[in-house]
Design an enzyme around this catalytic site. Sequence first.
Site, PDB file in Angstrom:
ATOM      1  N   GLY A  83      49.588 -42.150   3.345  1.00 38.64           N
ATOM      2  CA  GLY A  83      50.794 -41.905   4.141  1.00 38.64           C
ATOM      3  C   GLY A  83      51.914 -41.352   3.291  1.00 38.64           C
ATOM      4  O   GLY A  83      51.815 -41.237   2.072  1.00 38.64           O
ATOM      5  N   LYS A 106      60.676 -34.019   0.684  1.00 35.78           N
ATOM      6  CA  LYS A 106      59.731 -34.643  -0.260  1.00 35.78           C
ATOM      7  C   LYS A 106      60.527 -35.095  -1.475  1.00 35.78           C
ATOM      8  O   LYS A 106      61.316 -34.311  -2.023  1.00 35.78           O
ATOM      9  CB  LYS A 106      58.678 -33.603  -0.644  1.00 35.78           C
ATOM     10  CG  LYS A 106      57.617 -34.076  -1.626  1.00 35.78           C
ATOM     11  CD  LYS A 106      56.510 -33.018  -1.699  1.00 35.78           C
ATOM     12  CE  LYS A 106      55.553 -33.259  -2.849  1.00 35.78           C
ATOM     13  NZ  LYS A 106      54.522 -32.206  -2.937  1.00 35.78           N
ATOM     14  N   ASP A 118      58.064 -44.825  -6.680  1.00 41.38           N
ATOM     15  CA  ASP A 118      59.516 -44.947  -6.500  1.00 41.38           C
ATOM     16  C   ASP A 118      60.047 -44.076  -5.362  1.00 41.38           C
ATOM     17  O   ASP A 118      61.248 -44.087  -5.080  1.00 41.38           O
ATOM     18  CB  ASP A 118      60.247 -44.607  -7.815  1.00 41.38           C
ATOM     19  CG  ASP A 118      60.029 -43.169  -8.249  1.00 41.38           C
ATOM     20  OD1 ASP A 118      59.283 -42.437  -7.558  1.00 41.38           O
ATOM     21  OD2 ASP A 118      60.604 -42.774  -9.281  1.00 41.38           O
ATOM     22  N   GLY A 119      59.163 -43.301  -4.739  1.00 42.74           N
ATOM     23  CA  GLY A 119      59.598 -42.472  -3.610  1.00 42.74           C
ATOM     24  C   GLY A 119      60.359 -41.224  -4.010  1.00 42.74           C
ATOM     25  O   GLY A 119      60.844 -40.493  -3.148  1.00 42.74           O
ATOM     26  N   ARG A 169      60.445 -28.878   2.715  1.00 44.23           N
ATOM     27  CA  ARG A 169      59.193 -28.134   2.856  1.00 44.23           C
ATOM     28  C   ARG A 169      58.993 -27.730   4.313  1.00 44.23           C
ATOM     29  O   ARG A 169      59.240 -28.516   5.217  1.00 44.23           O
ATOM     30  CB  ARG A 169      58.057 -29.030   2.379  1.00 44.23           C
ATOM     31  CG  ARG A 169      56.693 -28.474   2.583  1.00 44.23           C
ATOM     32  CD  ARG A 169      55.706 -29.154   1.672  1.00 44.23           C
ATOM     33  NE  ARG A 169      55.287 -30.459   2.177  1.00 44.23           N
ATOM     34  CZ  ARG A 169      54.356 -31.198   1.570  1.00 44.23           C
ATOM     35  NH1 ARG A 169      53.799 -30.787   0.450  1.00 44.23           N
ATOM     36  NH2 ARG A 169      54.009 -32.359   2.074  1.00 44.23           N
ATOM     37  N   ASP A 245      43.463 -35.893   1.758  1.00 44.20           N
ATOM     38  CA  ASP A 245      44.845 -35.996   2.266  1.00 44.20           C
ATOM     39  C   ASP A 245      45.655 -34.761   1.895  1.00 44.20           C
ATOM     40  O   ASP A 245      46.771 -34.585   2.384  1.00 44.20           O
ATOM     41  CB  ASP A 245      45.531 -37.263   1.740  1.00 44.20           C
ATOM     42  CG  ASP A 245      45.439 -37.391   0.234  1.00 44.20           C
ATOM     43  OD1 ASP A 245      44.310 -37.358  -0.304  1.00 44.20           O
ATOM     44  OD2 ASP A 245      46.486 -37.508  -0.417  1.00 44.20           O
ATOM     45  N   ASN A 246      45.123 -33.922   1.031  1.00 46.42           N
ATOM     46  CA  ASN A 246      45.818 -32.693   0.641  1.00 46.42           C
ATOM     47  C   ASN A 246      45.149 -31.457   1.234  1.00 46.42           C
ATOM     48  O   ASN A 246      45.323 -30.355   0.716  1.00 46.42           O
ATOM     49  CB  ASN A 246      45.871 -32.570  -0.883  1.00 46.42           C
ATOM     50  CG  ASN A 246      46.750 -33.654  -1.504  1.00 46.42           C
ATOM     51  OD1 ASN A 246      47.629 -34.202  -0.841  1.00 46.42           O
ATOM     52  ND2 ASN A 246      46.515 -33.968  -2.763  1.00 46.42           N
ATOM     53  N   ASP A 255      50.635 -29.422  -0.729  1.00 51.07           N
ATOM     54  CA  ASP A 255      50.745 -30.411  -1.810  1.00 51.07           C
ATOM     55  C   ASP A 255      50.409 -29.820  -3.181  1.00 51.07           C
ATOM     56  O   ASP A 255      49.374 -30.096  -3.782  1.00 51.07           O
ATOM     57  CB  ASP A 255      49.902 -31.653  -1.511  1.00 51.07           C
ATOM     58  CG  ASP A 255      50.687 -32.636  -0.645  1.00 51.07           C
ATOM     59  OD1 ASP A 255      51.872 -32.352  -0.354  1.00 51.07           O
ATOM     60  OD2 ASP A 255      50.138 -33.677  -0.254  1.00 51.07           O
TER      61      ASP A 255
HETATM   62  P1  AMP Z   1      49.848 -36.679  -3.791  1.00 52.78           P
HETATM   63  O1  AMP Z   1      48.982 -36.906  -4.986  1.00 52.78           O
HETATM   64  O2  AMP Z   1      51.214 -36.136  -4.124  1.00 52.78           O
HETATM   65  O3  AMP Z   1      49.187 -35.892  -2.722  1.00 52.78           O
HETATM   66  O4  AMP Z   1      50.154 -38.119  -3.204  1.00 52.78           O
HETATM   67  C1  AMP Z   1      49.174 -39.060  -2.873  1.00 52.78           C
HETATM   68  C2  AMP Z   1      49.812 -40.282  -2.257  1.00 52.78           C
HETATM   69  O5  AMP Z   1      50.699 -40.901  -3.188  1.00 52.78           O
HETATM   70  C3  AMP Z   1      50.646 -40.018  -1.017  1.00 52.78           C
HETATM   71  O6  AMP Z   1      50.504 -41.122  -0.174  1.00 52.78           O
HETATM   72  C4  AMP Z   1      52.045 -39.920  -1.571  1.00 52.78           C
HETATM   73  O7  AMP Z   1      53.012 -40.194  -0.590  1.00 52.78           O
HETATM   74  C5  AMP Z   1      52.016 -40.985  -2.651  1.00 52.78           C
HETATM   75  N1  AMP Z   1      52.993 -40.737  -3.730  1.00 52.78           N
HETATM   76  C6  AMP Z   1      52.940 -39.786  -4.687  1.00 52.78           C
HETATM   77  N2  AMP Z   1      53.990 -39.878  -5.515  1.00 52.78           N
HETATM   78  C7  AMP Z   1      54.745 -40.920  -5.078  1.00 52.78           C
HETATM   79  C8  AMP Z   1      55.973 -41.532  -5.523  1.00 52.78           C
HETATM   80  N3  AMP Z   1      56.640 -41.088  -6.572  1.00 52.78           N
HETATM   81  N4  AMP Z   1      56.435 -42.583  -4.819  1.00 52.78           N
HETATM   82  C9  AMP Z   1      55.771 -43.044  -3.752  1.00 52.78           C
HETATM   83  N5  AMP Z   1      54.631 -42.532  -3.286  1.00 52.78           N
HETATM   84  C10 AMP Z   1      54.110 -41.473  -3.939  1.00 52.78           C
HETATM   85 MG    MG Z   2      49.414 -35.350  -0.962  1.00 56.29          MG
END
Ligand code: AMP
Ligand code: MG
Length: 468
Positions: A83, A106, A118-119, A169, A245-246, A255
């Site tokens: 998510g 994002k 950390d979001g 985005r 998920d990507n 992504d």
């Molecule tokens: P990604 O590798 O960017 O496609 O992300 C994979 C998952 O990790 C997704 O659920 C993202 O929302 C979560 N995610 C990636 N980086 C962060 C972050 N810094 N803080 C919180 N969630 C993250």
């Molecule tokens: Mg992703």
Amino acid sequence: MTMIFDNTYARDLPGTYLRLAPDPAPAPQLLVLNHPLAARLGLTLDDGDAARWFSGASLPPGADPIAQAYAGHQFGGFSPQLGDGRAHLLGEIVAPDGNRFDIQLKGSGRTPFSRGGDGKAAVGPMLREVVISEFMAAMGVPTTRALAVVATGEEIWRETKLPGAVLARVAASHLRVGTFQFFANRGDKAQLKAVADYAIARHDPDLAGADSPYLAFLDAVIGRQAKLIADWMGLGFIHGVMNTDNMAISGETIDYGPCAFMEGYAPGTVFSSIDHTGRYAYANQPLILGWNLARLAETLVPLIDSDPDRAVDLANGLLEGIAGRYRSAWLAVMRKKLGLVGEDEGDAALADDLLTAMAGADWTLTFRRLATPATLRPLFEDFSAMEAWLPRWQARAGEGAAERVAQANPAVIPRNHKVEEALTAATDGDMAPFEALLTAIRQPFVEREAFLLPAPSGFGSYVTYCGT
Ligand code: AMP
Ligand code: MG
């Protein structure tokens, strides 16, 4: 300035997301505003509103921020709940041409999907997404786009302290293979069907009346994704994290994390620091295409037919066709790159033999310099195979090949050392190298001296890190 939102996802798919606001950025500073994209969306944006709205400092009227639920296979292992852990979908807008787009932030703060994260996002990775996606757009490759990047005024911790940023985005949608997996994994057939019906209405409205709309939908996604991966391969693009998920249902590249472009041709090229086994290496991408689409097919089986055996047979029929469809899409890409008009039986062998001959030679320059074959030799350590290949190609390509090759193959790509140089400067507050790079990659057929050549030796073992 106004943005007119029409938020169908939030309205039509309750139970697939959580409603919550982005973190307000303490001191937003606009780093990038994509004026050509704003114009394409019918938006006239002023810098002040853009800085506030695209950093979470305030919400544009009509926005209804949500974090979407999805699951996904990451490096082959299933995570039932990923998510939006650092993203907020503000809503959807309809462009003047009638196309609908998501506007998502994002790096806009934690959500219940954040797990340990950390979001947040740092300036560098968000600018990397801008430059790579703008190049994709310039090359006509389906992609999500970057509308803006705003520095938040916050510092975030990675290996070191870094300036934080939010990316706005734009995407045809954020529906992923993983969105379907989330509901399929829970055995929630009603919600799965709602998501599938929504996806069909949004991306494939012509299929709604088909005999078997869900099978036709799978077929459509396969077609889009096969073409997308063929486009990537033509450009030497390595996504780096082809997790389910990507992978977007829309067929857009999405992504941009540890992605990069291959320089010297080597099928096993990997840049991502976390891809230890080479799962997402350059030459594996077409195989992962099939693997990921099989995961999508599994989710759709309960919708395809009430008889599970028949549903599986129908889905398998489509899955078995993926390799051939990819190969055709790839051959079309290669014909264009080689300046070949029409189709000839020998074209596949001609393309395959070029790959063998060009081992180690710069991917981008080899194709580009087919327009001026006398300039090819310095790109090769051993030119003998290429020397034998060239007359075959010249015989097949014929009149006007040089022009066609020059129109199909970019002179400028986001070369790794230029990207690194631009992101490092931007992180230190100097946007000038980034702006010069952005200008260059937006006109990839214009030969700008400073952007043409691969990195000087020593940059060969380039490593990218996940976009966190
Ligand atoms: P990604 O590798 O960017 O496609 O992300 C994979 C998952 O990790 C997704 O659920 C993202 O929302 C979560 N995610 C990636 N980086 C962060 C972050 N810094 N803080 C919180 N969630 C993250
Ligand atoms: Mg992703």
